[in-house]
Motif scaffolding. Sequence first.
Motif, PDB file in Angstrom:
ATOM      1  N   PHE A  97       0.646  -1.012   0.019  1.00  0.00           N
ATOM      2  CA  PHE A  97       0.044  -0.004  -0.010  1.00  0.00           C
ATOM      3  C   PHE A  97       0.921   1.399  -0.081  1.00  0.00           C
ATOM      4  N   THR A  98       2.060   1.274  -0.009  1.00  0.00           N
ATOM      5  CA  THR A  98       2.935   2.392   0.200  1.00  0.00           C
ATOM      6  C   THR A  98       3.795   2.517  -1.238  1.00  0.00           C
ATOM      7  N   ILE A  99       4.003   1.375  -1.899  1.00  0.00           N
ATOM      8  CA  ILE A  99       4.861   1.294  -2.988  1.00  0.00           C
ATOM      9  C   ILE A  99       4.302   2.314  -4.104  1.00  0.00           C
ATOM     10  N   SER A 100       5.282   3.038  -4.669  1.00  0.00           N
ATOM     11  CA  SER A 100       4.692   3.983  -6.069  1.00  0.00           C
ATOM     12  C   SER A 100       4.791   3.275  -7.337  1.00  0.00           C
ATOM     13  N   SER A 101       4.175   3.709  -8.375  1.00  0.00           N
ATOM     14  CA  SER A 101       4.099   3.423  -9.307  1.00  0.00           C
ATOM     15  C   SER A 101       5.242   3.453 -10.141  1.00  0.00           C
ATOM     16  N   ALA A 113      -0.316  -4.052 -15.802  1.00  0.00           N
ATOM     17  CA  ALA A 113      -0.198  -4.792 -14.586  1.00  0.00           C
ATOM     18  C   ALA A 113      -0.141  -3.664 -13.309  1.00  0.00           C
ATOM     19  N   ARG A 114       0.631  -2.809 -13.595  1.00  0.00           N
ATOM     20  CA  ARG A 114       0.803  -1.836 -12.763  1.00  0.00           C
ATOM     21  C   ARG A 114      -0.347  -0.839 -12.414  1.00  0.00           C
ATOM     22  N   LYS A 115      -1.002  -0.742 -13.677  1.00  0.00           N
ATOM     23  CA  LYS A 115      -2.093   0.301 -13.273  1.00  0.00           C
ATOM     24  C   LYS A 115      -3.312  -0.541 -12.598  1.00  0.00           C
ATOM     25  N   TYR A 116      -3.396  -2.147 -12.779  1.00  0.00           N
ATOM     26  CA  TYR A 116      -4.514  -2.702 -12.515  1.00  0.00           C
ATOM     27  C   TYR A 116      -4.195  -3.265 -10.989  1.00  0.00           C
ATOM     28  N   ILE A 117      -2.854  -3.497 -10.511  1.00  0.00           N
ATOM     29  CA  ILE A 117      -2.518  -3.362  -9.050  1.00  0.00           C
ATOM     30  C   ILE A 117      -2.956  -1.945  -8.107  1.00  0.00           C
ATOM     31  N   LEU A 118      -2.341  -0.891  -8.919  1.00  0.00           N
ATOM     32  CA  LEU A 118      -2.713   0.286  -8.363  1.00  0.00           C
ATOM     33  C   LEU A 118      -4.272   0.611  -8.194  1.00  0.00           C
ATOM     34  N   TYR A 119      -4.998   0.236  -9.036  1.00  0.00           N
ATOM     35  CA  TYR A 119      -6.643   0.450  -9.254  1.00  0.00           C
ATOM     36  C   TYR A 119      -7.161  -0.314  -8.113  1.00  0.00           C
ATOM     37  N   TRP A 120      -6.769  -1.550  -7.969  1.00  0.00           N
ATOM     38  CA  TRP A 120      -7.411  -2.349  -7.105  1.00  0.00           C
ATOM     39  C   TRP A 120      -6.935  -2.170  -5.469  1.00  0.00           C
ATOM     40  N   ARG A 121      -5.639  -1.684  -5.328  1.00  0.00           N
ATOM     41  CA  ARG A 121      -5.262  -1.099  -4.164  1.00  0.00           C
ATOM     42  C   ARG A 121      -6.135  -0.019  -3.784  1.00  0.00           C
ATOM     43  N   ASP A 122      -6.301   1.004  -4.560  1.00  0.00           N
ATOM     44  CA  ASP A 122      -7.113   1.873  -4.263  1.00  0.00           C
ATOM     45  C   ASP A 122      -8.770   1.692  -3.748  1.00  0.00           C
ATOM     46  N   GLN A 123      -9.137   0.919  -4.765  1.00  0.00           N
ATOM     47  CA  GLN A 123     -10.632   0.236  -4.320  1.00  0.00           C
ATOM     48  C   GLN A 123     -10.526  -0.594  -3.163  1.00  0.00           C
ATOM     49  N   PHE A 124      -9.645  -1.365  -2.812  1.00  0.00           N
ATOM     50  CA  PHE A 124      -9.559  -1.867  -1.438  1.00  0.00           C
ATOM     51  C   PHE A 124      -9.545  -0.942  -0.402  1.00  0.00           C
ATOM     52  N   SER A 125      -8.650   0.208  -0.621  1.00  0.00           N
ATOM     53  CA  SER A 125      -8.798   1.125   0.538  1.00  0.00           C
ATOM     54  C   SER A 125     -10.205   1.804   0.830  1.00  0.00           C
ATOM     55  N   LYS A 126     -10.990   1.944  -0.111  1.00  0.00           N
ATOM     56  CA  LYS A 126     -12.296   2.478  -0.042  1.00  0.00           C
ATOM     57  C   LYS A 126     -13.552   1.492   0.303  1.00  0.00           C
TER      58      LYS A 126
END
Length: 194
Positions: A97-101, A113-126
Amino acid sequence: MSSILRLSLKPLTRSSPLLFTQKQPFLLRQFSSCSIKLQEAQAETSQPEQQQPQISSTKPIPQPTKEVPDVNTFLAKIGRDMTEHADLFENNWEKLFTISSKKLRDSGVDCQARKYILYWRDQFSKGQPLKTYHKLVKKNGGERNLRAYSAEKLIKDRIALAQLQKAYRKSAGQSKHQERLWNTLHYKKEHGLA
């Protein structure tokens, strides 16, 4: 007014700004206030900066849930073979949850894959439940390539049809030839010619 016209008609040289500012005190004050602000900004940046802790993410890190207890489960639930990047996160929840793109890119994770992981990381946070979105396949080569795809498909279909017709004619010709041979053999046997 005439001095302004004279100055605007003359080409500017290295000595021109000095003459220009001597004749126009108002503009001199404007330029001097700008230069003072510029000097102040340069002085602030030239001072040695104090070491401030770098914060990579301002969002709070969500806690693992019963359905998603660790990083490997998170990557497995979002699908698209994201588990192949599990060694990058070392099963560390905070690192996920802290690693940057940029760090993901430097580690060799491709853009999708990078966008997909970051998208789901954001959705999980919400608080959104995790699910798999399969990669979409463009129908008929995509909207921009539809005409070229249709023309190419038509050509391939015509070639395939011509090959089928040729194979049918060949098999039909062979069967007629076999039928003629059979008829001649039986005719000769019936009439005792053979």
